[in-house]
Structures are given as structure tokens and as C-alpha cells.
Design a protein around this motif. Structure first.
Motif, PDB file in Angstrom:
ATOM      1  N   PRO A   1     -11.824  12.366   0.082  1.00  0.00           N
ATOM      2  CA  PRO A   1     -10.932  12.616   1.224  1.00  0.00           C
ATOM      3  C   PRO A   1     -11.458  11.936   2.487  1.00  0.00           C
ATOM      4  N   ARG A   2     -10.596  11.182   3.131  1.00  0.00           N
ATOM      5  CA  ARG A   2     -10.944  10.486   4.368  1.00  0.00           C
ATOM      6  C   ARG A   2      -9.764  10.587   5.325  1.00  0.00           C
ATOM      7  N   ALA A   3     -10.041  10.574   6.612  1.00  0.00           N
ATOM      8  CA  ALA A   3      -8.975  10.667   7.608  1.00  0.00           C
ATOM      9  C   ALA A   3      -8.003   9.500   7.506  1.00  0.00           C
ATOM     10  N   ASP A   4      -8.528   8.322   7.114  1.00  0.00           N
ATOM     11  CA  ASP A   4      -7.651   7.150   7.014  1.00  0.00           C
ATOM     12  C   ASP A   4      -6.990   7.024   5.644  1.00  0.00           C
ATOM     13  N   ARG A   5      -7.292   7.941   4.716  1.00  0.00           N
ATOM     14  CA  ARG A   5      -6.718   7.953   3.367  1.00  0.00           C
ATOM     15  C   ARG A   5      -6.900   6.608   2.652  1.00  0.00           C
ATOM     16  N   LEU A   6      -8.067   6.046   2.818  1.00  0.00           N
ATOM     17  CA  LEU A   6      -8.339   4.718   2.270  1.00  0.00           C
ATOM     18  C   LEU A   6      -8.071   4.645   0.773  1.00  0.00           C
ATOM     19  N   GLY A   7      -8.513   5.658   0.037  1.00  0.00           N
ATOM     20  CA  GLY A   7      -8.353   5.617  -1.412  1.00  0.00           C
ATOM     21  C   GLY A   7      -6.917   5.692  -1.879  1.00  0.00           C
ATOM     22  N   LEU A   8      -6.028   6.174  -1.022  1.00  0.00           N
ATOM     23  CA  LEU A   8      -4.624   6.341  -1.397  1.00  0.00           C
ATOM     24  C   LEU A   8      -3.731   5.196  -0.923  1.00  0.00           C
ATOM     25  N   GLN A   9      -4.287   4.298  -0.136  1.00  0.00           N
ATOM     26  CA  GLN A   9      -3.441   3.295   0.513  1.00  0.00           C
ATOM     27  C   GLN A   9      -2.686   2.402  -0.474  1.00  0.00           C
ATOM     28  N   SER A  10      -3.323   2.019  -1.558  1.00  0.00           N
ATOM     29  CA  SER A  10      -2.630   1.160  -2.522  1.00  0.00           C
ATOM     30  C   SER A  10      -1.413   1.868  -3.099  1.00  0.00           C
ATOM     31  N   GLY A  11      -1.599   3.120  -3.498  1.00  0.00           N
ATOM     32  CA  GLY A  11      -0.493   3.878  -4.071  1.00  0.00           C
ATOM     33  C   GLY A  11       0.604   4.151  -3.061  1.00  0.00           C
ATOM     34  N   LEU A  12       0.223   4.539  -1.854  1.00  0.00           N
ATOM     35  CA  LEU A  12       1.218   4.776  -0.809  1.00  0.00           C
ATOM     36  C   LEU A  12       2.040   3.516  -0.551  1.00  0.00           C
ATOM     37  N   GLY A  13       1.346   2.383  -0.484  1.00  0.00           N
ATOM     38  CA  GLY A  13       2.029   1.126  -0.210  1.00  0.00           C
ATOM     39  C   GLY A  13       2.964   0.700  -1.330  1.00  0.00           C
ATOM     40  N   LEU A  14       2.527   0.868  -2.567  1.00  0.00           N
ATOM     41  CA  LEU A  14       3.383   0.487  -3.698  1.00  0.00           C
ATOM     42  C   LEU A  14       4.661   1.312  -3.727  1.00  0.00           C
ATOM     43  N   CYS A  15       4.531   2.603  -3.474  1.00  0.00           N
ATOM     44  CA  CYS A  15       5.716   3.463  -3.493  1.00  0.00           C
ATOM     45  C   CYS A  15       6.631   3.177  -2.311  1.00  0.00           C
ATOM     46  N   LEU A  16       6.053   2.899  -1.160  1.00  0.00           N
ATOM     47  CA  LEU A  16       6.859   2.528  -0.005  1.00  0.00           C
ATOM     48  C   LEU A  16       7.669   1.272  -0.280  1.00  0.00           C
ATOM     49  N   LEU A  17       7.017   0.261  -0.825  1.00  0.00           N
ATOM     50  CA  LEU A  17       7.715  -0.986  -1.145  1.00  0.00           C
ATOM     51  C   LEU A  17       8.849  -0.735  -2.124  1.00  0.00           C
ATOM     52  N   ALA A  18       8.565   0.067  -3.143  1.00  0.00           N
ATOM     53  CA  ALA A  18       9.574   0.346  -4.159  1.00  0.00           C
ATOM     54  C   ALA A  18      10.770   1.085  -3.566  1.00  0.00           C
ATOM     55  N   ALA A  19      10.492   2.105  -2.762  1.00  0.00           N
ATOM     56  CA  ALA A  19      11.571   2.903  -2.181  1.00  0.00           C
ATOM     57  C   ALA A  19      12.405   2.084  -1.202  1.00  0.00           C
ATOM     58  N   LYS A  20      11.744   1.346  -0.332  1.00  0.00           N
ATOM     59  CA  LYS A  20      12.475   0.569   0.666  1.00  0.00           C
ATOM     60  C   LYS A  20      13.303  -0.538   0.011  1.00  0.00           C
ATOM     61  N   ALA A  21      12.789  -1.104  -1.061  1.00  0.00           N
ATOM     62  CA  ALA A  21      13.523  -2.173  -1.744  1.00  0.00           C
ATOM     63  C   ALA A  21      14.836  -1.661  -2.327  1.00  0.00           C
ATOM     64  N   GLN A  22      14.871  -0.378  -2.689  1.00  0.00           N
ATOM     65  CA  GLN A  22      16.059   0.199  -3.316  1.00  0.00           C
ATOM     66  C   GLN A  22      16.853   1.116  -2.380  1.00  0.00           C
ATOM     67  N   GLY A  23      16.412   1.230  -1.126  1.00  0.00           N
ATOM     68  CA  GLY A  23      17.131   2.080  -0.184  1.00  0.00           C
ATOM     69  C   GLY A  23      16.979   3.558  -0.438  1.00  0.00           C
ATOM     70  N   LEU A  24      15.847   3.962  -0.990  1.00  0.00           N
ATOM     71  CA  LEU A  24      15.600   5.375  -1.274  1.00  0.00           C
ATOM     72  C   LEU A  24      14.891   6.048  -0.104  1.00  0.00           C
ATOM     73  N   ALA A  25      15.056   7.346   0.000  1.00  0.00           N
ATOM     74  CA  ALA A  25      14.220   8.120   0.910  1.00  0.00           C
ATOM     75  C   ALA A  25      12.816   8.187   0.331  1.00  0.00           C
ATOM     76  N   ILE A  26      11.816   8.228   1.206  1.00  0.00           N
ATOM     77  CA  ILE A  26      10.439   8.397   0.721  1.00  0.00           C
ATOM     78  C   ILE A  26       9.676   9.268   1.712  1.00  0.00           C
ATOM     79  N   ILE A  27       9.044  10.320   1.171  1.00  0.00           N
ATOM     80  CA  ILE A  27       8.396  11.341   1.980  1.00  0.00           C
ATOM     81  C   ILE A  27       6.897  11.339   1.699  1.00  0.00           C
ATOM     82  N   ASP A  28       6.113  11.361   2.750  1.00  0.00           N
ATOM     83  CA  ASP A  28       4.657  11.339   2.642  1.00  0.00           C
ATOM     84  C   ASP A  28       4.137  12.664   2.079  1.00  0.00           C
ATOM     85  N   GLY A  29       2.905  12.634   1.592  1.00  0.00           N
ATOM     86  CA  GLY A  29       2.287  13.809   0.991  1.00  0.00           C
ATOM     87  C   GLY A  29       1.878  14.856   2.011  1.00  0.00           C
TER      88      GLY A  29
END
Length: 284
Positions: free
Chosen positions: A156-184
Motif C-alpha cells: 500500500p502506497r499513497a500514490d498507488r504505484l503498484g495499481l497504476q498499470s491495472g487502473l490505466g488499462l481499465c480506464l483505457l478500456a472503459a473510455k474506448a467503449q464509452g463506459l462508466a468507470i469508478i475508482d476503488g
């Protein structure tokens, strides 16, 4: 594609707790995830379906989006949850631990054309996010950061470094398809400064809102994911300047020393539309 419906704050409510279900009717939250999964003990799983169905039938949740999170289809309760959710007054069904489009296919075989949402919380789900996002019944994604961090064995880190790849991949996927996407979720619900920092990070990344575990977190999330007065003022000035530039035969304008092109006007209009939608929800 802009998400017109405000989803700044998305609160988890246990489907087994009548008092919590009743209290949620008066909370200034944009959406509620009525949980039949993690927040419900094994002993309460079956009774929770009836408790939740009764609460949703009673109504009183206003303009809040109503999402039912079921147990996984691989559990003893998942299929019955899905069947029960079909008859509940809800806007969508949320499936946990979606790792591939076939997971959603299995749920859709039960739920038909009902809108689906996907919990994105496994490493395989991160790798398959682009394919998952194309599912015809999928309307939104929710990041399950606790489960993802556990699987990744990240610290666990304040900048969520370990999660950034996953967060980014899901963001790209959701935005590409016009989906809503909610953070953890942010686990330390009494740490207002930490929550605000993580909300600001999520908003900067492009998330539509944040999942919450306690009503005390709602105001901070709503503020972080709402256009500020400065944002609204800038959007209006950009639109006015660009329209004036177009009227004089020019394709760009300058506002506050920065070039303003058509793409900036698209964003400006989305900002104003979001602010209007939030105002309408609050008035309603």
C-alpha cells in the motif's frame, strides 16, 4: 463518449441490513451498490436477497443509480442472486471478479438484456480489460483495488504505484467503449486528507467517481469529482471566445494565454453538461 449521469460517489450498502438500506435513502450519493457479496456473511446470504428486494420495492432512492452486486456464479449463491436481481427494482447487476468476456456471457445467459457492470479486480481481468469492455450488455466498470492489490502482492502506497498499470488499462478500456468507470475504495474512512488526495488522483486520471465504504466519505468524493466554479467559469469563457473566433473566420481562440481549439470546446461543453446534471440531481 461522455457519461451524462453523475457517478461521483458510489456507496456500498450491505443488502442484509435494513437500517443501512433505509438510511441510504437520505444520503447525498449519486449511486448505491447494494451488496450481496463481500458485505454479507455466509449465514445471511439467502435472507439478504429478500431483505434487499423488499427495500428496493419500497423505493425512495430517488435519482440515485441502483446497482446490485451479486456473488460470483462459481459460488453456491451466485446464480440465485442473479435470478433474484432480475425481479428487483435496480438499474444494473454488478458481477464480481470479471476476468474475461465469457464471465459476462455466463451472467447474461441468466439476466438477458439487463445492463451489467463488472468488478475489475483480478490480474487476468486487467489483461483482458479491452475485450471485457466490448461486451454488449456492459455499461460500467468498478475497480476492486483491495482484491487486485492482494493478488498482485503490492504494498500500500499513497500514490498507488503498484495499481497504476491495472487502473490505466481499465480506464483505457472503459473510455474506448464509452463506459462508466469508478475508482476503488479508500479503506481509511476517517482519513479525510488521504481520501481527498486519492479522489483527486482518480479524477486527474479520468475516473467518473469513487466507490465508498462509509457515508462520511460522500461529501469529499462529490466535491472532488464535480466541476469547480473555476472549471465552469473557464469552460464558459472558452466557449464564448471560440464562438467569437469562429464568427470572425478563425479556427482557434486564446484564453488565459492558452490556445483553445475545437477539442477544448468539446471538453468545455461536457463540463457544463456535467455541472447541469449534478444540479438537476441535487434539486430532484
Amino acid at each position: 463518449m461522455a457519461i451524462a449521469r453523475p457517478l461521483r460517489s458510489v456507496l456500498y450498502i450491505p443488502g442484509s441490513k435494513p437500517r443501512a438500506l433505509d438510511k441510504a435513502r437520505g444520503l447525498p450519493v449519486d449511486a448505491i451498490i447494494f451488496d450481496l457479496e463481500d458485505a454479507v456473511s455466509i449465514e445471511e446470504k439467502e435472507a439478504a436477497r429478500e431483505t434487499l428486494a423488499e427495500a428496493l420495492a419500497t423505493g425512495g432512492y430517488g435519482a440515485r443509480m441502483k446497482i446490485v452486486r451479486i456473488n460470483g456464479l462459481g459460488t453456491p449463491w451466485g446464480a440465485d442472486d442473479a435470478k433474484a436481481a432480475l425481479n428487483m427494482d435496480a438499474d444494473a447487476i454488478l458481477m464480481p471478479k470479471v476476468s474475461a468476456p465469457t464471465d459476462l456471457d455466463a451472467l447474461a445467459a441468466i439476466t438477458g438484456d439487463t445492463p451489467l457492470w463488472a468488478m475489475m479486480e483480478t490480474a487476468l481481468g486487467m489483461l483482458n480489460a479491452g475485450q471485457i469492455a466490448t461486451h454488449p450488455h456492459l455499461q460500467g466498470m468498478v475497480m476492486g483495488t483491495n482484491d487486485l492489490a492482494k493478488e498482485l502482492q503490492s504494498r500500500p502506497r499513497a500514490d498507488r504505484l503498484g495499481l497504476q498499470s491495472g487502473l490505466g488499462l481499465c480506464l483505457l478500456a472503459a473510455k474506448a467503449q464509452g463506459l462508466a468507470i469508478i475508482d476503488g475504495v479508500y479503506n481509511a474512512f476517517k482519513d479525510e486528507a488521504g481520501l481527498d488526495a486519492e479522489c483527486q488522483q482518480g479524477r486527474d486520471m479520468g475516473f467518473d467517481g469513487k466507490t465508498l465504504i462509509h457515508p462520511a466519505q460522500i461529501d469529499i468524493a462529490n466535491a472532488a469529482f464535480s466541476p469547480s466554479e473555476a472549471d465552469i467559469d473557464l469552460a464558459r469563457r472558452q466557449i464564448e471566445a471560440f464562438e467569437a473566433a469562429e464568427a470572425s473566420g478563425q479556427g482557434v481562440a486564446v484564453v488565459d494565454g492558452r490556445i483553445v481549439e475545437n477539442l477544448h470546446i468539446v471538453t468545455a461543453r461536457e463540463t457544463l453538461a456535467k455541472a447541469d446534471a449534478i444540479s438537476a440531481m441535487m434539486e430532484g
